[in-house]
Design an enzyme around this catalytic site. Structure first.
Site, short mmCIF file in Angstrom:
data_model
loop_
_atom_site.label_atom_id
_atom_site.label_comp_id
_atom_site.label_asym_id
_atom_site.label_seq_id
_atom_site.Cartn_x
_atom_site.Cartn_y
_atom_site.Cartn_z
CG ASP A 187 -2.35 0.49 0.79
OD1 ASP A 187 -2.50 1.71 0.59
OD2 ASP A 187 -3.29 -0.33 0.68
CG HIS A 227 -5.60 3.39 0.54
ND1 HIS A 227 -5.06 2.25 -0.01
CD2 HIS A 227 -6.89 3.42 0.14
CE1 HIS A 227 -5.98 1.64 -0.73
NE2 HIS A 227 -7.10 2.32 -0.66
CB SER A 405 -9.38 -0.04 -1.25
OG SER A 405 -8.70 0.57 -2.31
#
Length: 562
Positions: A187, A227, A405
């Site tokens: 990520d 994220h 995601s």
């Protein structure tokens, strides 16, 4: 384009992204290039001595799955690396076993000298603009808390819906929470993971095995974009009463492969190098909530025709990762309601588990990227909750947002527990059983793939029990038993009755696998759609449950007692 959350709650913070986007003024661009070498003919490494470049765990993973070593597993020839490094102005960042290549930082004039070397076959420029990001690392340290086993709806907090939808709560109650499984998360950053209460058991129990920042070549991962933190929380979150992820007891590796300040093919090569490290460490599962189709330099954008499983750099890397026995779980992409519509790389890779998104009721999220691949292979493989999925912010606050995601790591956690339950399976068999367990396994399509996977149904598939054609998710006018498998120690399971079986007495007979009648239960007439079926007296095993009614044919279901 990196797969980010499309629609998030109003409390979303863009602090990390804004900070990351600030570039030091006046710093010239230094380009990176993927330089392919000619061969490995004179490498000092040998397939007969793999312990020199692969860990014992990596070798055991291959042996367990019957995967033979190949020349692609050999490290690049160090003499060739030295030749490249000896060119003035050339800096070697990484080497790639699988692609027989080196990542070189240099200007165009120096690249021409490198390409003239006899050991070099070709080269590809990986970034056309942009510079690295400098962000101060987040401080480390947090007070450990004692985690307890998952069990009740309240334990999961807002994560319950996404966990229950795929049967991961049943999986946890059966004792499979990812213990012993190793998951690498690729990520763009993991701020707050080293301070958040939902992650403290990772440190307390030494289940954070390694971290690495492939963008900056250091171990500063607790920074940049949040994220990765949100993604990780859906699997590794372990704060009973607040939030529990789908693999709360797995061991994790956190790899920053995404440069949040730009979008360049070099990030796909970071993905490749991270996957090679995951392989060498013996990691079982890679979760990649990332996707690529457009870049800062439009000239290197992918076309749909190139999403053929053989072209994109990250796709080729994911394919090799699958070939060496890792289970690669990838977001399908968030392009379903825009002009692109289709998957993004590496979701088009062969032999990986590509995951689309649904809501809590099992309906497809309109943003979820669709298949097929350009060479007409079915994608996505399965789908899980990605609309209004729950996650944990770096601050510890619980939020909800949309994106594949999230459906990807939620599914990766399911795969970890299922593989833990059946450690002799290969990665490809895990994919097969999850697909067979899914809600539209008999009628897959290019929107949801095989549908929503389910732990209980996957267990039945492994046991060789014929699966019903109707999905087990949701409530409808059909007979159902759940949870199924019935967890060890559970006093009862729930029997769902359609209208035609209510208001009359029912006889329930349970037979073991030999056909021997184990017990007979009489259920009085009732208008209730849900009744409890006692299971205390049942030993672990597989049973045939037959429901009889006056004047009608019996209904037969399978029941697994753990």
């Amino acid at each position: 384009m990196r797969i980010l959350i499309l629609l998030v709650m109003a409390c979303w913070s863009f602090t990390n992204r804004a900070a990351a986007a600030l570039r030091p003024p006046g710093v010239p661009t230094v380009r990176k290039h993927l330089v392919y070498l000619r061969d490995k003919a004179n490498t000092p490494y040998s397939l007969s001595a793999p312990q020199r470049f692969l860990t014992a765990r990596a070798l055991e993973r291959r042996t367990r799955q019957g995967i033979a070593l190949q020349s692609r597993d050999l490290p690049v020839d160090p003499v060739y690396v030295e030749q490249v490094q000896s060119v003035s102005g050339a800096k070697v960042w990484y080497t790639s076993r699988w692609f027989n290549a080196v990542v070189v930082e240099c200007d165009s004039a120096t690249l021409a000298v490198v390409q003239a070397l006899p050991c070099v076959r070709s080269a590809r420029t990986l970034n056309r603009s942009g510079v690295g990001v400098v962000v101060s690392p987040v401080g480390e340290g947090s007070a450990p808390t004692v985690a307890r086993p998952a069990g009740t709806r309240a334990d999961y907090g807002r994560a319950y819906a996404q966990t229950h939808q795929i049967g991961a709560d049943v999986m946890h109650d059966a004792g499979f929470r990812g213990e012993g499984m190793q998951i690498a998360v690729f990520d763009g950053g993991f701020p707050g993971v080293n301070t958040g209460a939902v992650f403290t058991s990772l440190y307390q129990e030494n289940r954070l095995a390694s971290v690495y920042n492939f963008v900056g070549r250091d171990q500063n991962v607790y920074q940049y974009d949040n994220h990765g933190t949100l993604v990780l929380s859906t699997m590794a979150g372990n704060q009973p009463g607040v939030f529990i992820g789908t693999a709360p007891q797995a061991t994790y590796h956190l790899f920053v492969t995404e440069d949040v300040a730009s979008e360049q093919p070099v990030e796909e090569v970071n993905w490749l190098i991270a996957a090679e490290r995951a392989d060498s460490l013996g990691i079982d599962i890679i979760n990649s909530s990332l996707g690529y189709n457009t870049f800062d330099a439009p000239s290197v954008d992918y076309t749909y025709a190139e999403l053929d499983g053989r072209t994109a750099l990250s796709t080729r890397a994911a394919t090799v990762a699958a070939r060496v026995g890792m289970l690669v779980v990838s977001s399908a992409g968030n392009e379903g309601n825009n002009r692109w519509r289709y998957l993004t790389a590496p979701a088009d890779a062969d032999s990986i588990l590509t995951v689309g998104a649904v809501d809590s009721l099992g309906a497809r999220a309109n943003f979820s990227s669709i298949g097929p691949t350009a060479d007409n292979r079915l994608k996505p493989n399965v789908s899980a909750m990605g609309r209004q999925a729950a996650f944990v912010y770096p601050s510890g606050a619980i939020g909800r947002g949309n994106g594949t995601s999230f459906s990807s790591p939620i599914t990766a956690g399911l795969a970890a527990g299922f593989w833990q339950a059946h450690p002799t399976l290969t990665a490809q068999q895990v994919i097969e059983y999850l697909q067979r367990s899914a809600s539209q396994a008999t009628t897959p399509d290019t929107l949801l793939g095989y549908g929503i996977p389910n732990f209980g149904r996957a267990q039945q598939a492994v046991a060789g029990i014929p699966l019903p054609t109707a999905p087990t998710v949701g409530v409808g006018n059909r007979v159902q038993l759940y949870p199924n498998p019935v967890p060890a120690g559970a006093a009862a399971c729930t029997l769902q009755l359609p209208a035609e079986l209510r208001s009359q007495p029912l006889e329930v007979r349970l037979y073991d696998v030999r056909g021997t009648l184990v017990t007979t239960l009489l259920l009085p007439a009732s208008n209730a759609a849900i009744v409890q079926l006692p299971t205390t007296a049942l030993r672990p095993g597989v049973y045939s449950c037959r429901l009889g009614r006056s004047g009608g044919p019996p209904y037969t279901l399978r029941l697994i007692r753990l």
